[in-house]
Design an enzyme around this catalytic site. Structure first.
Site, PDB file in Angstrom:
ATOM      1  N   ASP A   1      -7.123  -2.073   3.852  1.00  0.00           N
ATOM      2  CA  ASP A   1      -6.157  -3.089   3.428  1.00  0.00           C
ATOM      3  C   ASP A   1      -6.492  -4.458   4.005  1.00  0.00           C
ATOM      4  O   ASP A   1      -5.914  -5.465   3.575  1.00  0.00           O
ATOM      5  CB  ASP A   1      -4.742  -2.704   3.867  1.00  0.00           C
ATOM      6  CG  ASP A   1      -4.255  -1.425   3.210  1.00  0.00           C
ATOM      7  OD1 ASP A   1      -4.518  -1.252   2.005  1.00  0.00           O
ATOM      8  OD2 ASP A   1      -3.626  -0.599   3.894  1.00  0.00           O
TER       9      ASP A   1
ATOM     10  N   ASP B   1       0.856  -1.183   0.000  1.00  0.00           N
ATOM     11  CA  ASP B   1       0.000   0.000   0.000  1.00  0.00           C
ATOM     12  C   ASP B   1       0.896   1.238   0.000  1.00  0.00           C
ATOM     13  O   ASP B   1       2.077   1.163   0.367  1.00  0.00           O
ATOM     14  CB  ASP B   1      -0.886  -0.021   1.239  1.00  0.00           C
ATOM     15  CG  ASP B   1      -1.771   1.197   1.346  1.00  0.00           C
ATOM     16  OD1 ASP B   1      -2.367   1.587   0.328  1.00  0.00           O
ATOM     17  OD2 ASP B   1      -1.849   1.766   2.452  1.00  0.00           O
TER      18      ASP B   1
ATOM     19  N   ASP C   1      -1.627  -0.911   6.193  1.00  0.00           N
ATOM     20  CA  ASP C   1      -1.837  -0.443   7.566  1.00  0.00           C
ATOM     21  C   ASP C   1      -3.265  -0.015   7.855  1.00  0.00           C
ATOM     22  O   ASP C   1      -3.617   0.205   9.013  1.00  0.00           O
ATOM     23  CB  ASP C   1      -0.904   0.740   7.874  1.00  0.00           C
ATOM     24  CG  ASP C   1      -1.382   2.023   7.204  1.00  0.00           C
ATOM     25  OD1 ASP C   1      -1.801   1.958   6.031  1.00  0.00           O
ATOM     26  OD2 ASP C   1      -1.349   3.086   7.854  1.00  0.00           O
TER      27      ASP C   1
END
Length: 635
Positions: A519, A318, A515
């Site tokens: 996600d 990410d 995080d």
């Protein structure tokens, strides 16, 4: 011999057994040898037999319990060896096998305890009470009573009971139990500090941001307990191979007996096959690897995850909060000549104290870092998502987007301050008393360690790195290209991140690093999910199999290397141990190794594979070359 995972009284009995059974076997062996030296073979044989029976009885009871649970292990070989030795008139060999079996269990228990040292050390550091401010006085209260918003005093030498924000003085903290960092770190006012850290400086105050049960350290404890109770797929695979080894051992023993008409050869074969290094090596190596990862700040939830981590070939990362800080920061202030840069920021931040916008929070934090004196605003009017007007001291101040401010200025234009704006930057326009005063340029900066970590991931065998972000495509592309990432995907929804994980499997097992709550589905879908920062209520940490204990990327590549090394060491121990055992069994089948010498040889093999498995506790002997620094983007 499978590791003991019982609790309560059973654990106490297991520990007592690990101590007393070897002692009984040693006493029997010693007493029998004394009778033999006194030329009293009858009593020597009797003593060896009597002192073998308690060990054989304990082994049969443990084997029966394992079979009742459906766990068919190789302990039965030790039982067969002792029973056959006693039946065939070899009580000395039976006593030696008893000593080898009991001593092997004690050695395995010691090795597992040593391997779990870094993890179990966490469990003994939980604070029980804390000093809370109540009506201007300090009260010592149980940590279960602490709630978010409470103000606490932390003294030198105390372990932080909850996560909090430093609100008075500076905090010098030893975070080695969480991150493996050797040196303490200084935290200033406004910095977040994690429970489980130890104060090594002066007294300071924190404002609790979570209750004790929701704090970082509580989450780590829960994950540690899960990891300690787990068994790796490799360990279960070892059990299945163990059944094959059992069948081979018994078949070879029967063949040796039938072909030679000598039952001592069958006994020697069984003795050398007891206990099996296949069962000893894998649990010790896996626990050692998990312990090693914990020591460097990376908590692996169970042995299966560690094994999966060693096979990862694709990394999906990410952007926001993973490769970048996840919070806006000022990258430039472009002020008019008639106003000072700090004064421009002070006025804007003072007004933004009345706003709940994320950019307002970042401006206020930046002003406080510079030590600017913020004053309460008056007569405030906010247009949500656009901007805010109000009075700060003697000045009328306007803060917001360029269009919002431009419509309210009487002189000048915010556009006059624009020059070379970078992709991903957000500009906050400021006007003072109806005059355009300047722009504050903000961005989400790339983590300084991102370049090094990506290089180490490639060195560790990652063949493809994918950047998958929900942010705008142009912003994501700017970050990915600057970091040299192969595949860059922007504007990804949680569902499309899951699809990205599935698609990437054509290159090999996939690791997803993120995080945020968005996600979590991809973390759960990946072969290995990695969450940044242990947060008890965070969906990402719950869905992930690996949790970085700090909000940094450095431990990730080191944990990947440690997992790979652990699996290599476990396989080395299995191959070497089985190879030596089979060679010894063949030699015994042809009559070259009698039962007593075979038992001593097998114990040497067991000790060797356990010591080899413990190598997983230590860091690798060499580090990859650092290489050149890749320029970081300004976004």
């Amino acid at each position: 011999m499978t590791p003991n995972t019982a609790t309560g009284p059973i654990v106490f009995l297991s520990k007592a057994r690990d101590i007393w059974l070897p002692l009984i076997a040693v006493l029997g062996l010693s007493a029998g040898l004394i009778f033999a030296l006194l030329k009293d073979p009858a009593n020597a044989r009797l003593v060896w037999t009597v002192f073998t029976l308690p060990v054989l009885g304990a082994l049969l009871w443990q084997t029966f319990g394992s079979l009742h649970r459906g766990d068919f292990g190789l302990d039965i070989l030790a039982a067969l060896s002792m029973a056959f030795a006693l039946s065939f008139g070899e009580p000395l060999a039976a006593n030696v096998v008893a000593l080898m079996y009991a001593g092997g269990q004690m050695l395995e228990a010691y090795a597992s305890q040593r391997a779990a040292r870094e993890m179990t050390a966490l469990l003994g550091r939980v604070a029980q009470t804390a000093f809370r401010y109540e009506d201007g006085c300090l009260q010592e209260v149980p940590i279960a009573d602490i709630r978010a918003g409470d103000r606490l005093m932390v003294r030198q030498g105390e372990v932080l009971p909850v996560d909090g924000i430093v609100v008075r003085d500076h905090a010098l903290l030893d975070q080695s139990a969480l991150t493996g960092e050797a040196l303490p770190r200084m935290h200033g006012i406004g910095d977040e500090v994690l429970s489980g850290s130890t104060s090594v400086g002066g007294v300071f105050d924190i404002k609790a941001i979570r209750s004790a049960s929701e704090s970082t350290y509580a989450a780590i404890i829960r994950l540690v307990e899960t990891a300690q109770k787990s068994r790796a797929p490799m360990a279960r695979l070892a059990d299945r191979y163990g059944l094959v080894f059992l069948a081979v051992s018994v078949s070879l023993a029967l063949a040796a007996w039938l072909l030679s008409n000598d039952p001592r050869r069958a006994l020697a074969v069984l003795v050398i096959a007891t206990p099996c290094p296949l069962i000893l090596a894998v649990p010790v190596a896996i626990m050692s690897g998990i312990s090693r990862c914990a020591a460097i700040g990376c908590l692996v939830k169970d042995g299966g995850i560690l094994e999966a981590l060693s096979r990862v070939r694709v990394a999906i990362l990410d952007k926001t909060g993973t490769l970048t800080r996840g919070a806006a920061a000022i990258v430039a202030i472009k002020n008019a000549k008639w106003i000072d840069e700090n004064e421009l920021l002070r006025l804007a931040a003072s007004l933004d104290q009345a706003s709940g916008h994320v950019m307002a929070t970042a401006l206020i934090a930046a002003a406080r870092e510079r030590g600017l004196n913020l004053v309460p605003p008056n007569d405030v009017t906010e247009s949500p998502g656009a901007g805010i007007d109000g009075t700060v001291g003697r000045h009328r101040v306007t803060v917001g987007g360029r269009g919002f401010v431009e419509r309210r200025v009487l002189q000048g234009s915010p556009r006059a301050f624009l020059s070379g704006r970078g992709t991903g930057e957000v500009v906050v326009a400021v006007a003072v008393d109806g005059v355009a005063a300047g722009l504050i340029v903000m961005a989400d900066p790339v983590r300084p360690e991102a370049v090094t970590v990506l290089r180490k991931l490639r060195d560790a065998g990652i063949v493809r790195i994918i950047l998958a972000s929900g942010d705008r495509s142009e912003v994501t592309r700017d970050v990915g290209e600057a970091l040299g990432i192969e595949e860059i995907l922007g504007e990804q929804s949680p569902a499309s991140k899951v699809e990205c994980v599935r698609s990437a499997r054509r290159f090999g097992p996939v690791m997803m690093v993120g995080d945020g709550i968005n996600d979590a589905p991809a973390l759960a879908a990946a072969d290995v999910g990695v969450a940044l920062g242990a947060r008890g209520a965070a969906a990402s940490s719950e869905a992930a199999g690996v949790v970085l204990l700090v909000d940094r990327l450095e431990p990730l590549a080191d944990a990947l290397t440690a997992a790979q090394r652990t699996v290599v060491i476990a396989r080395q121990s299995i191959v070497a141990g089985l190879g030596l055992s089979i060679a010894g069994m063949i030699a015994a089948a042809f009559g070259f190794l009698p039962p007593l010498q075979g038992a001593l040889l097998q114990e040497a093999i067991d000790v060797a594979v356990i010591l080899n498995a413990l190598r997983a506790l230590r860091p690798a002997g060499s580090k990859a070359n650092e290489g050149p620094e890749i320029p970081r983007p300004r976004i």
